[in-house]
Design a protein around this motif. Structure first.
Motif, PDB file in Angstrom:
ATOM      1  N   TYR A  70      12.368   2.528  -5.418  1.00  0.00           N
ATOM      2  CA  TYR A  70      13.370   1.576  -5.913  1.00  0.00           C
ATOM      3  C   TYR A  70      12.848   0.159  -6.028  1.00  0.00           C
ATOM      4  O   TYR A  70      13.459  -0.681  -6.657  1.00  0.00           O
ATOM      5  N   CYS A  71      11.703  -0.125  -5.402  1.00  0.00           N
ATOM      6  CA  CYS A  71      11.340  -1.523  -5.147  1.00  0.00           C
ATOM      7  C   CYS A  71      10.334  -2.099  -6.137  1.00  0.00           C
ATOM      8  O   CYS A  71       9.296  -1.496  -6.409  1.00  0.00           O
ATOM      9  N   ARG A 162      15.966  -2.486   7.350  1.00  0.00           N
ATOM     10  CA  ARG A 162      17.050  -1.606   6.908  1.00  0.00           C
ATOM     11  C   ARG A 162      16.606  -0.148   7.023  1.00  0.00           C
ATOM     12  O   ARG A 162      15.456   0.164   6.718  1.00  0.00           O
ATOM     13  N   GLU A 164      17.875   2.039   5.110  1.00  0.00           N
ATOM     14  CA  GLU A 164      17.980   2.379   3.668  1.00  0.00           C
ATOM     15  C   GLU A 164      18.902   3.565   3.395  1.00  0.00           C
ATOM     16  O   GLU A 164      19.737   3.507   2.506  1.00  0.00           O
ATOM     17  N   MET A 203      21.167   0.391   1.138  1.00  0.00           N
ATOM     18  CA  MET A 203      21.548   0.045  -0.232  1.00  0.00           C
ATOM     19  C   MET A 203      22.763   0.871  -0.639  1.00  0.00           C
ATOM     20  O   MET A 203      22.886   2.027  -0.258  1.00  0.00           O
ATOM     21  N   PRO A 233      24.103  -3.897  -3.247  1.00  0.00           N
ATOM     22  CA  PRO A 233      24.036  -2.847  -4.258  1.00  0.00           C
ATOM     23  C   PRO A 233      22.588  -2.556  -4.647  1.00  0.00           C
ATOM     24  O   PRO A 233      21.769  -3.475  -4.698  1.00  0.00           O
ATOM     25  N   PHE A 234      22.285  -1.298  -4.909  1.00  0.00           N
ATOM     26  CA  PHE A 234      21.002  -0.973  -5.538  1.00  0.00           C
ATOM     27  C   PHE A 234      20.983  -1.624  -6.913  1.00  0.00           C
ATOM     28  O   PHE A 234      21.974  -1.576  -7.643  1.00  0.00           O
ATOM     29  N   LEU A 235      19.860  -2.267  -7.255  1.00  0.00           N
ATOM     30  CA  LEU A 235      19.716  -2.891  -8.569  1.00  0.00           C
ATOM     31  C   LEU A 235      18.433  -2.379  -9.188  1.00  0.00           C
ATOM     32  O   LEU A 235      17.384  -2.339  -8.543  1.00  0.00           O
ATOM     33  N   LEU A 309      12.243  -7.896  -6.123  1.00  0.00           N
ATOM     34  CA  LEU A 309      12.529  -6.549  -5.639  1.00  0.00           C
ATOM     35  C   LEU A 309      13.310  -5.791  -6.703  1.00  0.00           C
ATOM     36  O   LEU A 309      13.211  -4.582  -6.827  1.00  0.00           O
ATOM     37  N   TYR A 310      14.141  -6.535  -7.457  1.00  0.00           N
ATOM     38  CA  TYR A 310      14.969  -5.954  -8.514  1.00  0.00           C
ATOM     39  C   TYR A 310      15.117  -6.984  -9.611  1.00  0.00           C
ATOM     40  O   TYR A 310      14.746  -8.158  -9.444  1.00  0.00           O
TER      41      TYR A 310
HETATM   42  N1  5AD Z   1      17.828  -3.010  -5.321  1.00  0.00           N
HETATM   43  C1  5AD Z   1      18.507  -3.472  -4.252  1.00  0.00           C
HETATM   44  N2  5AD Z   1      17.937  -3.716  -3.055  1.00  0.00           N
HETATM   45  C2  5AD Z   1      16.618  -3.483  -2.951  1.00  0.00           C
HETATM   46  N3  5AD Z   1      15.790  -3.609  -1.915  1.00  0.00           N
HETATM   47  C3  5AD Z   1      14.556  -3.259  -2.301  1.00  0.00           C
HETATM   48  N4  5AD Z   1      14.564  -2.896  -3.595  1.00  0.00           N
HETATM   49  C4  5AD Z   1      15.846  -3.015  -4.015  1.00  0.00           C
HETATM   50  C5  5AD Z   1      16.509  -2.768  -5.253  1.00  0.00           C
HETATM   51  N5  5AD Z   1      15.851  -2.307  -6.319  1.00  0.00           N
HETATM   52  C6  5AD Z   1      16.262  -3.989  -0.580  1.00  0.00           C
HETATM   53  C7  5AD Z   1      15.888  -2.929   0.448  1.00  0.00           C
HETATM   54  C8  5AD Z   1      15.000  -3.679   1.413  1.00  0.00           C
HETATM   55  C9  5AD Z   1      15.426  -5.115   1.203  1.00  0.00           C
HETATM   56  C10 5AD Z   1      14.401  -6.122   1.601  1.00  0.00           C
HETATM   57  O1  5AD Z   1      15.672  -5.189  -0.182  1.00  0.00           O
HETATM   58  O2  5AD Z   1      17.069  -2.476   1.106  1.00  0.00           O
HETATM   59  O3  5AD Z   1      15.162  -3.276   2.747  1.00  0.00           O
END
Ligand code: 5AD
Ligand code: FES
Length: 351
Positions: A70-71, A162, A164, A203, A233-235, A309-310
């Motif tokens: 995801y990162c 986290r 996760e 997330m 939120p996941f992004l 990260l996103y």
């Molecule tokens: N979307 C949202 N949160 C993210 N993190 C990492 N990638 C993403 C993403 N694509 C969050 C993870 C990590 C924190 C530093 O950032 O939960 O633990």
């Protein structure tokens, strides 16, 4: 609706709820969301008043040996320009933060082998010596227990990691085989044992996540009992294997913030950058749903865009002072007030 009110009241009074009850609150919608947010705000005000704690985030390296799907700063992203801050640069960020009223510095980075324990402890010791009245928070991932102990002995007080997702099968779908939920949990318990104030979290809406997964996240937090719980939120990020997935739900994230506040009245819960990225007033709404911490960026402006990260992460063009001022106004517009004390989690005296 009356069912929902009952569920909210039960959770508020007993801090616990059945799996089915929690799932109903997660599904939420309409007026029951307003009631949920308001119950969470009542609990938050009873313990923390209108105080919002600020933490200065210093993103000191975007090198990472991991490859989480995801990162955006995952190792395999070769289109990213990598950077590291020197000890002097990190100390300058702290000094600027101190003058802006920050009394907590969060050193966050990828898992970057350049910062050996010796190098990293040297940095922690310098911050500790220069800012004895501040908390030093680390967020640098999974390490051996001895490394965590060394960081603690060097003067760090808090650690954010986290989990996760607390579902093993889901964890494996978000991470390559070299990583495991088992090790992540082990790290969290080590950190607690050593004496760190610990933050964990997850997330919301990450690929393949189900309501049962979220339930297990809540139950795991109930076992771990962290001082701080960060969710966002996941992004999606275009240079990751999850480029084709949708963003997580803003509304579900807000509902979960409220649920967390009701389950863990004393927790420090940030209104995260991801929440402010998915919606312009996301952090304000997070505060109104029960969050009590914000983490403005103290990183040098020239590196901010590189810690992506996103996609579309906010605050990447602003100076630290601008972020501080911007957040002050946002927090006030939401009906709260920034305080500059060190801001450890309050603990319950009896129950
Ligand atoms: N979307 C949202 N949160 C993210 N993190 C990492 N990638 C993403 C993403 N694509 C969050 C993870 C990590 C924190 C530093 O950032 O939960 O633990
Ligand atoms: Fe960084 Fe608003 S908080 S610009």
């Amino acid at each position: 609706m009356t069912d929902h009110i009952e569920l909210i009241n039960t959770l508020k009074e007993t801090r616990s709820l059945s799996d089915e009850g929690l799932k109903a609150l997660m599904r939420g919608g309409g007026e029951c969301d307003a009631a949920l947010f308001s119950a969470a705000d009542t609990v938050r005000r009873a313990i923390y008043g209108d105080k919002v704690y600020i933490r200065g985030l210093i993103e000191f390296t975007n090198y990472c040996k991991n490859n989480c799907y995801y990162c955006g700063i995952r190792r395999a992203n070769q289109s990213l320009q990598r950077y590291r801050l020197s000890a002097d640069e990190i100390l300058e960020c702290c000094a600027e933060g101190y003058s802006l009223g920050f009394r907590t510095f969060v050193l966050q980075g990828g898992e970057d082998p350049y910062y050996t324990d010796k190098v990293f402890c040297g940095i922690i010791e310098r911050i500790r010596a220069a800012f004895p009245d501040c908390a030093i928070t680390l967020s640098v991932g999974e390490k051996p227990k001895e490394s965590y102990q060394a960081y603690f002995d060097a003067g760090a007080n808090r650690y954010l990691l986290r989990h996760e997702t607390a579902t093993d099968a889901h964890y494996r779908r978000l991470h390559p085989e070299s990583m495991s939920l088992e090790n992540r949990k082990r790290c969290l318990y080590w950190l607690k044992e050593i004496g760190f104030e610990v933050g964990s979290g997850f997330m919301v809406g990450s690929p393949y996540q189900t309501p049962d997964d979220l339930l297990r996240d809540l139950r795991f937090l109930g076992e771990l009992r962290p001082d701080m719980i960060g969710i966002g939120p996941f992004l999606t990020h275009p240079e990751t294997p999850f480029a084709g997935f949708e963003n997580g739900s803003f509304e579900l994230t807000l509902r979960l913030i409220s649920i967390l506040r009701l389950m863990f009245p004393y927790a420090l819960i940030p209104a995260t950058t991801a929440l402010g990225t998915i919606r312009p007033d996301g952090r304000e709404m997070g505060l109104r749903a029960g969050a009590n911490v914000v983490m403005p960026n103290l990183s040098p402006v020239r590196t901010r865009k590189l810690y992506e990260l996103y996609e579309n992460k906010i605050c990447t063009g602003e100076e630290s002072a601008q972020c501080r001022g911007c957040l002050e106004r946002r927090v006030e517009s939401a009906g709260y007030r920034i305080v500059t004390d060190i801001g450890s989690a309050k603990r319950e005296t009896k129950r």
